[in-house]
Design a protein around this motif. Structure first.
Motif, short mmCIF file in Angstrom:
data_model
loop_
_atom_site.label_atom_id
_atom_site.label_comp_id
_atom_site.label_asym_id
_atom_site.label_seq_id
_atom_site.Cartn_x
_atom_site.Cartn_y
_atom_site.Cartn_z
N GLY A 230 0.69 -1.26 0.16
CA GLY A 230 0.20 0.01 0.01
C GLY A 230 0.81 1.07 -0.08
O GLY A 230 0.33 2.33 -0.16
N GLU A 231 2.16 1.26 0.50
CA GLU A 231 2.99 2.34 0.45
C GLU A 231 4.23 1.66 -0.80
O GLU A 231 5.35 2.53 -0.72
N GLY A 232 4.13 0.66 -1.18
CA GLY A 232 5.29 0.43 -2.29
C GLY A 232 5.19 -1.08 -2.41
O GLY A 232 4.63 -1.54 -1.51
N GLU A 233 6.13 -1.50 -3.18
CA GLU A 233 6.19 -2.80 -3.32
C GLU A 233 7.56 -3.29 -2.63
O GLU A 233 8.37 -2.82 -2.74
N VAL A 234 7.51 -4.60 -2.17
CA VAL A 234 8.74 -5.34 -1.80
C VAL A 234 8.87 -6.48 -2.44
O VAL A 234 7.92 -7.24 -2.63
N LEU A 235 10.20 -6.84 -2.82
CA LEU A 235 10.38 -8.02 -3.64
C LEU A 235 11.29 -8.77 -2.93
O LEU A 235 12.36 -8.49 -2.65
N PHE A 236 10.67 -9.98 -2.53
CA PHE A 236 11.40 -10.98 -1.73
C PHE A 236 12.34 -12.03 -2.95
O PHE A 236 11.77 -12.73 -3.73
N LEU A 237 13.77 -11.88 -2.89
CA LEU A 237 14.55 -12.02 -4.15
C LEU A 237 14.76 -13.66 -4.34
O LEU A 237 15.34 -14.16 -5.42
N ALA A 238 14.61 -14.57 -3.12
CA ALA A 238 15.04 -15.87 -3.17
C ALA A 238 16.47 -16.13 -3.51
O ALA A 238 17.22 -15.21 -3.14
N ASP A 239 16.57 -16.73 -4.47
CA ASP A 239 17.98 -17.07 -5.06
C ASP A 239 18.19 -16.58 -6.26
O ASP A 239 19.08 -16.87 -7.12
N ALA A 240 17.45 -15.55 -6.76
CA ALA A 240 17.73 -14.83 -7.89
C ALA A 240 19.22 -13.90 -7.89
O ALA A 240 19.73 -13.86 -9.15
N VAL A 241 19.39 -13.54 -6.89
CA VAL A 241 20.67 -12.90 -6.48
C VAL A 241 21.12 -13.66 -5.19
O VAL A 241 20.34 -13.82 -4.19
N HIS A 242 22.34 -13.79 -5.22
CA HIS A 242 23.07 -14.42 -4.00
C HIS A 242 24.03 -13.59 -3.16
O HIS A 242 24.16 -13.91 -1.86
N HIS A 243 24.41 -12.61 -3.76
CA HIS A 243 25.45 -11.80 -3.11
C HIS A 243 25.55 -10.28 -3.66
O HIS A 243 25.48 -10.37 -5.07
N PRO A 244 25.61 -9.25 -3.18
CA PRO A 244 25.78 -8.08 -3.73
C PRO A 244 26.95 -7.93 -4.86
O PRO A 244 26.74 -6.98 -5.67
N LEU A 245 28.00 -8.80 -4.75
CA LEU A 245 29.01 -8.56 -5.77
C LEU A 245 28.50 -8.97 -7.11
O LEU A 245 29.04 -8.59 -8.25
N GLN A 246 27.40 -9.74 -7.02
CA GLN A 246 26.69 -9.96 -8.68
C GLN A 246 26.20 -8.73 -9.25
O GLN A 246 25.90 -8.71 -10.30
#
Length: 320
Positions: A230-246
């Motif tokens: 209602g104030e914006g979307e949150v996306l739960f990423l699962a294993d689409a990305v494993h680490h910020p270095l990607q």
């Protein structure tokens, strides 16, 4: 929306929460900030690659000297006026995982932590397994004597039908029954044989404001989960990305992605959409701080954690 850090008395941990009107999202790491050998998850990374990743990644997430990356295993609890949902089930306790020493026969405070924020197992209405890998399904079940029973007895256990069909077929063809490090036998099959999975389309709406989005590649039927607060979307990423270095190098693919080409395509698409929309991300494997947005930088992205706007009161004084 704002992020807070909430101290849990008696357990000695702090949890990150995202507040959006009546909606509360709490990150509960089943295992936090583990120094994982970098090449055990991203084969082919050179020392120079790690040094470059160190410069562009959030502080403390890459150690080029030790050649490790920091990983967490983040379960998310969503509380709304209409339902309580758990996104992914972590590693679990008491599981036989001899080939994963850190996951083997664990004893943790996971259920105590849930209780401290006012969530009993009976209160959980929905459990979504984004995919069925062993580190995402462990808390589906807990042992009662010699039997594995649903941890959340009143919940709808939801998984994409493509994912369930794939791993069921693999397990049926298995010689030793050790599918997914044993997780199919102790964390998936007991659900099938008791309350049953709700096997759904990869783009299904699960509850008001809660829907799945296809994200194949890491696993054949993996999904990510989108929450409209209602104030914006949150996306739960699962294993689409494993680490910020990607985020800074889209060629880096996790060793455990079954279809690396598809996994890369999925990741690029999801990140591009999230950056353009200003979506708040809730990554499964990023160490704290976990809630953040993406900033586009030429052909790459940077993860910008949300500012922690307030420190939550001790749990007994901040119960909802």
């Amino acid at each position: 929306m704002k992020a807070i850090r909430r101290h849990i008395e008696g357990i000695g941990i702090e949890l990150e929460q995202l507040l959006a009107g009546p909606v509360v999202v709490t990150c509960i790491p089943d295992m936090a900030n583990v120094a994982w050998p970098a090449r055990a998850i991203f084969a082919g990374l050179s020392h120079a690659d790690l040094e470059a990743a160190f410069r562009r990644s959030p502080e403390g997430t890459v150690d080029p000297e030790g050649e490790t990356v920091a990983l967490s295993f983040n379960c998310y609890v969503i509380e709304t006026p209409d339902y309580v949902a758990l996104i992914d089930g972590g590693i679990g306790d008491g599981k036989e995982r001899p080939h994963r020493a850190a996951w083997h026969r664990r004893e943790t405070k996971f259920l105590d932590t849930l209780a401290a924020i006012g969530i009993s197992p009976e209160r959980v209405d929905i459990v979504i397994n984004t995919h069925l890998h062993a580190d995402h399904v462990g808390w589906n079940t807990r042992r009662e004597g010699e039997t594995w029973r649903p941890t959340f007895p009143n919940a709808r256990y939801v998984v994409a039908e493509t994912e369930l069909a794939h791993w069921t077929k693999v397990h049926e063809a298995s010689v030793d029954g050790n599918t997914l490090h044993g997780a199919f036998a102790d964390s998936v099959l007991p659900i099938i044989q008791s309350v049953g999975f709700e096997a759904v389309a990869s783009d299904a709406e699960i509850a008001p404001g809660l829907r799945l989005k296809p994200a194949p590649g890491h696993s054949p039927g993996m999904v990510v989960v989108a929450l409209d607060t209602g104030e914006g979307e949150v996306l739960f990423l699962a294993d689409a990305v494993h680490h910020p270095l990607q985020l800074g190098d889209d060629a880096i693919v996790c060793n455990f992605c079954e279809d690396p080409v598809q996994a890369r395509s999925t990741r690029i698409g999801l990140l591009g959409e999230a950056a353009a929309a200003g979506t708040i991300l809730a990554p499964y494997h990023f160490p704290a701080p976990v809630f953040g947005r993406l900033t586009a930088e030429a052909v790459s992205f940077r993860f910008e954690p949300l500012e922690i706007e307030a420190t939550g009161m001790p749990a007994e004084n901040n119960a909802r």
